[in-house]
Design a protein around this motif. Structure first.
Motif, PDB file in Angstrom:
ATOM      1  N   GLU A  80      40.335  45.665  35.791  1.00  0.00           N
ATOM      2  CA  GLU A  80      40.147  44.588  36.909  1.00  0.00           C
ATOM      3  C   GLU A  80      41.654  44.024  36.766  1.00  0.00           C
ATOM      4  OE1 GLU A  80      38.600  45.347  40.034  1.00  0.00           O
ATOM      5  OE2 GLU A  80      38.428  47.319  39.153  1.00  0.00           O
ATOM      6  N   LYS A  81      41.207  43.535  35.157  1.00  0.00           N
ATOM      7  CA  LYS A  81      42.732  41.907  35.806  1.00  0.00           C
ATOM      8  C   LYS A  81      43.725  42.739  35.626  1.00  0.00           C
ATOM      9  CE  LYS A  81      44.116  38.997  31.859  1.00  0.00           C
ATOM     10  NZ  LYS A  81      44.121  38.573  30.650  1.00  0.00           N
ATOM     11  N   PHE A  86      48.409  43.306  39.672  1.00  0.00           N
ATOM     12  CA  PHE A  86      49.195  44.041  40.626  1.00  0.00           C
ATOM     13  C   PHE A  86      49.197  43.440  41.777  1.00  0.00           C
ATOM     14  CE2 PHE A  86      49.591  47.991  42.706  1.00  0.00           C
ATOM     15  CZ  PHE A  86      51.409  47.928  43.155  1.00  0.00           C
ATOM     16  N   ILE A  87      47.800  43.710  42.434  1.00  0.00           N
ATOM     17  CA  ILE A  87      47.709  43.812  44.060  1.00  0.00           C
ATOM     18  C   ILE A  87      48.652  41.706  44.555  1.00  0.00           C
ATOM     19  CG2 ILE A  87      46.190  42.964  45.544  1.00  0.00           C
ATOM     20  CD1 ILE A  87      44.503  45.065  44.829  1.00  0.00           C
ATOM     21  N   ALA A 193      54.812  48.613  30.898  1.00  0.00           N
ATOM     22  CA  ALA A 193      54.277  47.577  30.146  1.00  0.00           C
ATOM     23  C   ALA A 193      52.668  47.725  29.554  1.00  0.00           C
ATOM     24  CB  ALA A 193      53.603  45.643  31.227  1.00  0.00           C
ATOM     25  N   TYR A 194      52.112  48.926  31.077  1.00  0.00           N
ATOM     26  CA  TYR A 194      50.329  48.950  30.824  1.00  0.00           C
ATOM     27  C   TYR A 194      49.778  50.547  30.666  1.00  0.00           C
ATOM     28  CZ  TYR A 194      50.266  44.273  32.370  1.00  0.00           C
ATOM     29  OH  TYR A 194      49.984  42.626  32.292  1.00  0.00           O
ATOM     30  N   HIS A 195      50.681  51.613  31.319  1.00  0.00           N
ATOM     31  CA  HIS A 195      50.475  52.916  30.754  1.00  0.00           C
ATOM     32  C   HIS A 195      50.660  53.425  29.473  1.00  0.00           C
ATOM     33  CE1 HIS A 195      50.633  56.966  31.054  1.00  0.00           C
ATOM     34  NE2 HIS A 195      50.226  56.985  32.207  1.00  0.00           N
ATOM     35  N   PRO A 196      49.751  53.878  28.860  1.00  0.00           N
ATOM     36  CA  PRO A 196      49.408  54.125  28.000  1.00  0.00           C
ATOM     37  C   PRO A 196      50.800  54.700  26.885  1.00  0.00           C
ATOM     38  CG  PRO A 196      47.212  54.531  29.007  1.00  0.00           C
ATOM     39  CD  PRO A 196      48.123  54.629  29.779  1.00  0.00           C
ATOM     40  N   ARG A 197      51.101  55.648  27.952  1.00  0.00           N
ATOM     41  CA  ARG A 197      52.391  56.420  26.764  1.00  0.00           C
ATOM     42  C   ARG A 197      53.829  55.663  26.684  1.00  0.00           C
ATOM     43  NH1 ARG A 197      54.036  62.739  29.479  1.00  0.00           N
ATOM     44  NH2 ARG A 197      56.185  62.692  28.260  1.00  0.00           N
TER      45      ARG A 197
END
Length: 410
Positions: A80-81, A86-87, A193-197
């Motif tokens: 959620e953070k 992003f929004i 920055a955030y996608h696990p890949r």
């Protein structure tokens, strides 16, 4: 794969690529606002999607992993953070003048529970009629009362090559030419920055979207594991190339030279890859109209961290042969050198090839003269229908972002 990104050439066998399937953003194109959104025409969405699916299927049949930007971006909003961040960032960069309206848009976006649907909506844009109780409150909104959008669509996003570019093991997260396209780079920021890949290993960044001078991925070509080519064009400043070069040399990615190609400030040439692409170890497509005016500068690192910049005085063939350590190179001219055919087929991206292995490329089927010239030069062609996708002024290279290529051994 030790690193999630590995692109040390334009021609190494392609293993993983990122695409964006055109969506409702194309359905939001309107004749009166095409220039604002950098389009010349309105593609037929359903047919454009069929053509794009055909393109993706060609790649899959070659055992190339196809990832979609919209899926990667959705998966990046993993809590959620990050989703709220992003929004907030998306709305802050959406050119909404009224604070009350910003809050209403945030509420609307937060009500979309599925992350992939949220990404799709941010790409499609928001029409005023979609927001319940919309009223113009700022002077800017009142003056633009006839304009149908609260947030513009992103119809150029299916050209995934531009908003960021993969270079070596790193990325150039670009500052775009137009505010219309600058928001596209938000997706790359969150993916890497955030996608696990990608988050499992920190991806080096050689350019940042917050820089004040512009650069786009269509101007960034990886000629070898030592040499890059970057176009000075309508979309890329010379100052940006100096910044990029310093960052690349400082981060020790293995490159020791950047060739800056000055192709002029023209809409019809907008990026280097619309007039020049690499298709084999020693073969390149080129639009003959740029040859007489082309200037090439070599940029190399000095021991004190500064740059040595030299104007190259040889022919393009000699310059490329020297820096790629080849005895000679062959330039395959768009339109097979015929002036009328070259102009027509360059406009339809005859020079914008996606190389998927040395000597094997993906092209639009409509550029028959150029395609025949490529075949005569010994290049293997895979054809994509080009009736609707081409209306956005981009070809197979523009529509693809390689994430992993095998390293060349030759």
């Amino acid at each position: 794969m030790s690193m999630p990104i590995n692109v040390f050439s334009e021609i190494g066998p392609l293993k993983t690529v990122m695409l964006h399937r055109p969506g409702k953003e194309l359905g939001n194109l309107m004749p009166d606002y095409l220039k604002r959104l950098l389009f010349d025409d309105i593609p037929f969405l359903e047919q454009a999607q069929k053509e794009h699916d055909y393109f993706a299927d060609i790649l899959r049949k070659k055992e190339i992993e196809v990832l979609y930007l919209e899926d990667l971006a959705g998966d990046s909003l993993k809590n959620e953070k990050i989703r709220a961040q992003f929004i907030n960032q998306y709305v802050a960069e959406a050119c909404i003048h009224s604070q009350k309206l910003k809050e209403k848009v945030k509420i609307m976006l937060n009500e979309i529970a599925d992350n992939r649907e949220l990404i799709d909506k941010t790409i499609a844009g928001i029409q005023k009629v979609e927001l319940t109780g919309y009223t113009a409150e700022s002077l800017s909104d009142m003056i633009e009362s006839d304009y149908p959008f609260i947030i513009d669509p992103m119809p150029n996003l299916y050209f995934t090559r531009d908003n960021f570019a993969t270079i070596g093991n790193g990325i150039s997260l670009n500052h775009m030419y137009s505010a219309t396209r600058q928001r596209e780079t938000i997706y790359g920021e969150y993916i890497f920055a955030y996608h696990p890949r990608f988050a499992r290993k920190k991806v080096p960044k050689v350019y940042d979207r917050n820089e004040i001078t512009r650069i786009e991925g269509g101007d960034e070509l990886v000629l070898s594991n030592k040499v890059l080519a970057v176009g000075i064009s309508q979309r890329t400043d010379a100052a940006s190339i100096e910044k990029l070069a310093k960052n690349i040399f400082t981060k020790n990615l293995g490159f020791n030279c950047v060739l800056a190609f000055n192709i002029g400030n023209f809409r019809k040439f907008m990026h280097l890859d619309t007039v020049f692409t690499m298709v084999d170890y020693d073969k390149f497509t080129i639009h003959p109209e740029i040859e007489g005016m082309l200037e090439v500068y070599s940029i190399k690192p000095k021991s004190n961290g500064e740059l040595k910049i030299t104007k190259e005085e040889d022919s393009l063939e000699q310059i490329l042969a020297k820096y790629l350590q080849r005895d000679f190179v062959q330039l395959i001219r768009c339109g097979d050198g015929n002036r009328a055919a070259a102009a027509r087929e360059q406009w339809n991206d005859g020079s914008n090839t996606l190389t998927i292995a040395p000597g094997e490329v993906v092209v639009y089927d409509r550029n028959t003269v150029t395609n025949e010239a490529l075949k005569k030069a010994g290049i293997k062609l895979n054809y994509v229908p080009g009736g609707e996708l081409v209306r956005g002024r981009g070809g197979p290279r523009c529509m693809s972002m390689p994430l992993y290529r095998e390293n060349l051994t030759e």
